[in-house]
Write an enzyme that holds these catalytic residues in place. Structure first.
Site, PDB file in Angstrom:
ATOM      1  N   CYS A 126       7.319-100.204  87.197  1.00 32.94           N
ATOM      2  CA  CYS A 126       7.037-101.442  86.246  1.00 32.94           C
ATOM      3  C   CYS A 126       8.156-102.213  84.827  1.00 32.94           C
ATOM      4  O   CYS A 126       8.641-101.134  84.435  1.00 32.94           O
ATOM      5  CB  CYS A 126       5.773-101.794  85.844  1.00 32.94           C
ATOM      6  SG  CYS A 126       6.035-103.375  85.002  1.00 32.94           S
ATOM      7  N   GLY A 127       8.919-103.430  86.033  1.00 28.74           N
ATOM      8  CA  GLY A 127       9.951-103.805  84.359  1.00 28.74           C
ATOM      9  C   GLY A 127       9.263-104.535  83.484  1.00 28.74           C
ATOM     10  O   GLY A 127      10.018-105.033  82.365  1.00 28.74           O
TER      11      GLY A 127
END
Length: 289
Positions: A126-127
């Site tokens: 996840c960014g």
């Protein structure tokens, strides 16, 4: 062998963290095969906290290799610094819980840091963890100028093939992503690996910044899918071509179209799929419709 013997490091204190992997004892099993135990190499995933001028900003889960490149690339692609010159100093401290990277940046960048500050526990997949509003999702970036050269399809396919052969940590553990930088002729020059695809690209960008590599005429190749944030990082670094081994998302395609990035995916064997700006290719498109 008891279950207490499974999945434990064989000798964690004997192996430096900089290798990016550790030896564990695992059990092999199968439907038609006997169980047996043997050593295996597992990719390291460790907490890495980033502090800027004493301000705690983010905690990533990353492979503890090339941490200087990671810090520089992350700082740049997140818009915290404007160039490598804004990063004055880096100190990396190892603790029992992970690593702390203490960065000293230009005072002019501190205000931008406070605007984008996020206390997050970054996950490898996840960014956006810790983003507080939709306005923070996308950075304001100017479209890249059109490249002055046309890219050959053979060169892009060759670069993708070379990336697969230049991932020693992945070949050993099977658990890491890679980001590579290739010349326009398809020769991969630099590769960085990490358990997180965003981290791998940040490491690559950090290395290119640190060594003053011109990013206007090469090809960026990633071993993962092409999400919008991968496109955003590539565009921030001035990369006009981003090639992914896997697919692209709609957000990534739309952003690549707007920022003048040629985005390609499914780069396997000798073919790939171009999602945006096919005019950058040195070939004539034939419609099958």
């Amino acid at each position: 062998m008891s279950t207490a013997d499974l999945s434990l490091p064989l000798a964690p204190s004997d192996e430096p963290l900089a290798t990016g992997h550790s030896s564990y004892r695992v059990t092999r099993a199968g439907r038609h095969a006997p169980c047996y135990a043997e050593p295996d190499e597992i990719a390291q995933e460790i907490a890495v906290a980033l502090e800027y001028n004493g301000i705690s900003h983010a905690t990533l889960l990353a492979t503890p290799t090339d941490l200087e490149d990671l810090a520089l690339g992350f700082s740049f692609t997140e818009g915290i610094i404007r160039s490598a010159r804004d990063l004055y100093d880096l100190e990396i401290a190892e603790t029992a819980k992970g690593f702390i990277i203490q960065a000293t940046i230009a005072s002019a960048c501190v205000s931008e840091l406070k605007l984008r500050r996020r206390s997050l526990a970054g996950r490898t997949g996840c960014g956006l963890c810790g983003i507080e509003s939709l306005d923070e999702v996308r950075r304001t970036l100017q479209p890249l100028p059109a490249p002055t050269l046309a890219y050959d399809a053979t060169a892009i396919a060759q670069a993708a093939q070379q990336l697969r052969a230049r991932q020693p940590l992945h070949l050993l553990t099977g658990a890491t992503h890679a980001a590579g930088w290739s010349s326009s002729a398809g020769d991969v020059l630099y590769v960085r690996e990490d358990v997180g695809r965003h981290n791998a690209l940040d490491k690559l960008i950090g290395h290119l910044l640190r060594t003053s590599v011109d990013t206007t005429g090469g090809i960026a190749i990633i071993s993962s899918r092409a999400s919008f944030e991968m496109v955003q990082k590539a565009a921030a670094a001035g990369m006009s071509v981003l090639v992914a081994v896997s697919a692209a998302t709609t957000y990534a395609v739309n952003m690549a179209s707007e920022l003048n990035v040629m985005l390609a995916g499914f780069a396997r064997d000798d073919s790939f799929t171009v999602y945006s700006h096919p005019e950058y290719l040195n070939t004539e498109e034939v419609s099958l419709e």
